[in-house]
Design a protein around this motif. Structure first.
Motif, PDB file in Angstrom:
ATOM      1  N   UNK A  24      15.534 -46.810 -31.108  1.00  0.00           N
ATOM      2  CA  UNK A  24      16.080 -47.866 -30.443  1.00  0.00           C
ATOM      3  C   UNK A  24      16.714 -49.007 -31.495  1.00  0.00           C
ATOM      4  N   UNK A  25      16.437 -48.814 -32.673  1.00  0.00           N
ATOM      5  CA  UNK A  25      16.674 -50.010 -33.774  1.00  0.00           C
ATOM      6  C   UNK A  25      18.112 -50.344 -33.779  1.00  0.00           C
ATOM      7  N   UNK A  26      18.558 -51.444 -33.509  1.00  0.00           N
ATOM      8  CA  UNK A  26      19.883 -51.768 -32.924  1.00  0.00           C
ATOM      9  C   UNK A  26      20.795 -51.448 -34.637  1.00  0.00           C
ATOM     10  N   UNK A  27      20.276 -51.567 -35.643  1.00  0.00           N
ATOM     11  CA  UNK A  27      20.819 -51.543 -37.107  1.00  0.00           C
ATOM     12  C   UNK A  27      21.108 -50.006 -37.146  1.00  0.00           C
ATOM     13  N   UNK A  28      20.591 -49.114 -36.539  1.00  0.00           N
ATOM     14  CA  UNK A  28      21.003 -47.791 -36.690  1.00  0.00           C
ATOM     15  C   UNK A  28      22.244 -47.217 -35.854  1.00  0.00           C
ATOM     16  N   UNK A  29      22.570 -47.953 -34.735  1.00  0.00           N
ATOM     17  CA  UNK A  29      23.737 -47.756 -34.059  1.00  0.00           C
ATOM     18  C   UNK A  29      23.838 -46.482 -33.369  1.00  0.00           C
ATOM     19  N   UNK A  30      22.208 -46.096 -33.078  1.00  0.00           N
ATOM     20  CA  UNK A  30      22.107 -44.669 -32.343  1.00  0.00           C
ATOM     21  C   UNK A  30      22.663 -43.388 -33.348  1.00  0.00           C
ATOM     22  N   UNK A  31      22.901 -43.787 -34.583  1.00  0.00           N
ATOM     23  CA  UNK A  31      23.389 -42.655 -35.577  1.00  0.00           C
ATOM     24  C   UNK A  31      24.894 -42.320 -35.253  1.00  0.00           C
TER      25      UNK A  31
END
Ligand code: ADP
Ligand code: MG
Length: 316
Positions: A24-31
């Motif tokens: 859920x890390x926002x910086x990964x934008x859900x891939x």
């Protein structure tokens, strides 16, 4: 591959195997984007390291995929540990052979999930390709260290102590055990080889006091040599002080020549401990020698100096 659970296409694989690992890390934008966007952390440097692993070279085709995944994370975490950095996240490139099917890929991802959770890592992105060759994996690990405080290889000074964490030689003996060449009744040695334990617990001590550090991946002698070279000094290792596990001590005692046996352990790789230098003893480490003016690595054994020769060691 089971008929009930067919491999999805590339985007389905990314969604099912990898999206959960972003935690859920926002910086990964859900891939779902082309790239991650990592906000800087005030007062810190982003510490970046990469290690690749290839089937048949760094692991055996018969190794369980989840253990391969965990080792891939852990060898990279070991580099962060030696630099005094706190783990943050990673990028992953996987080149899948056709023979590495959906079940194996799910197992691989489950290994990443177990250790990702354990070490508090988030997956930030990567690339997924296929290959006609062996399974090939490349992982870029990111961590944080206070600005300018990453522990370098280049700070060792004459008069510093040379120290190492944990025990040395278990990686080499674990590989021998995996090949059936060394007896390993309780599986301790094979476990150390297959799932190394990155010494992240030592980072405060390292950052506070170490003048130089490296992780022990190529072997204690080689990695002490890397520090010596980067620092422009000589590292002297007193072989009788190198810490050994009970299993390694028993193995060494059963060899024909104790000096040769101990230098083989000190030359072996894959221990994933930390070798460092500091002006005084550091908590969590064993003193194994000293830093002197000169260059290279010198072994001392029962008061005698021995230098590396083409075929083993010669009297210094
Ligand atoms: P590109 O547009 O560069 O071809 P992809 O379609 O390969 O990008 O990837 C789409 C998204 O999935 C990106 O956010 C990428 O970082 C992520 N991704 C692809 N493969 C992996 C992987 N093996 N591990 C983690 N993330 C991946
Ligand atoms: Mg793209």
């Amino acid at each position: 591959m089971s008929g009930a659970d067919q491999a999805p296409d590339e985007f389905g694989q990314i969604e099912r195997l990898f999206r959960p690992l972003t935690r859920g890390a926002p910086e990964a934008f859900d891939l779902l984007d082309d790239a991650a966007a990592i906000p800087g952390r005030p007062g810190h440097d982003l510490i970046v390291t990469k290690d690749a692993m290839v089937e048949g070279v760094h692991f055996l085709p018969s190794d369980p995929p989840d253990l391969v995944a965990r080792k891939l994370l852990r060898v990279n975490l070991s580099d962060l540990a030696a630099k005094g950095a706190e783990p943050y996240g990673y990028f992953l490139a996987t080149a899948w052979p056709r023979t590495f099917g959906w079940e194996a890929r799910k197992q691989f991802a489950s290994g990443l999930a177990v250790d990702g959770e354990r070490f508090g890592l988030v997956l930030l992105g990567g690339d997924t390709v296929s290959t006609p060759g062996p399974l090939s994996l490349s992982l870029t690990m990111l961590g944080w260290a206070p600005t300018g405080r990453m522990v370098r290889r280049s700070g060792a000074r004459p008069g510093d102590l040379l120290m190492v964490s944990g025990t040395i030689g278990d990686g080499l003996l674990g590989l021998k055990a995996a090949h059936g060449d060394v007896s390993d009744p309780d599986g301790y040695l094979a476990g150390r080889y297959r799932v190394p334990n990155p010494r992240l617990d030592l980072r405060e001590f390292l950052r506070a006091t170490a003048t130089a550090a490296a992780d022990v991946s190529d072997g204690l002698i080689a990695d002490a040599g890397h520090i010596a070279k980067a620092s422009g000094v000589r590292a002297r290792i007193e072989l009788e002080r190198v810490p050994l596990s009970a299993a390694a001590r028993a193995w060494a005692a059963a060899q024909a020549d104790l000096f040769e046996a101990l230098s083989e352990l000190a030359a072996g790789g894959d221990d994933y401990e930390v070798v460092c230098t500091a002006p005084r003893p550091l908590e969590g480490f064993t003193v194994i020698g000293a830093i002197e003016q000169g260059e290279g690595v010198e072994l001392s054994w029962r008061g005698e100096t021995r230098r590396p020769a083409k075929s083993g060691w010669k009297h210094g």
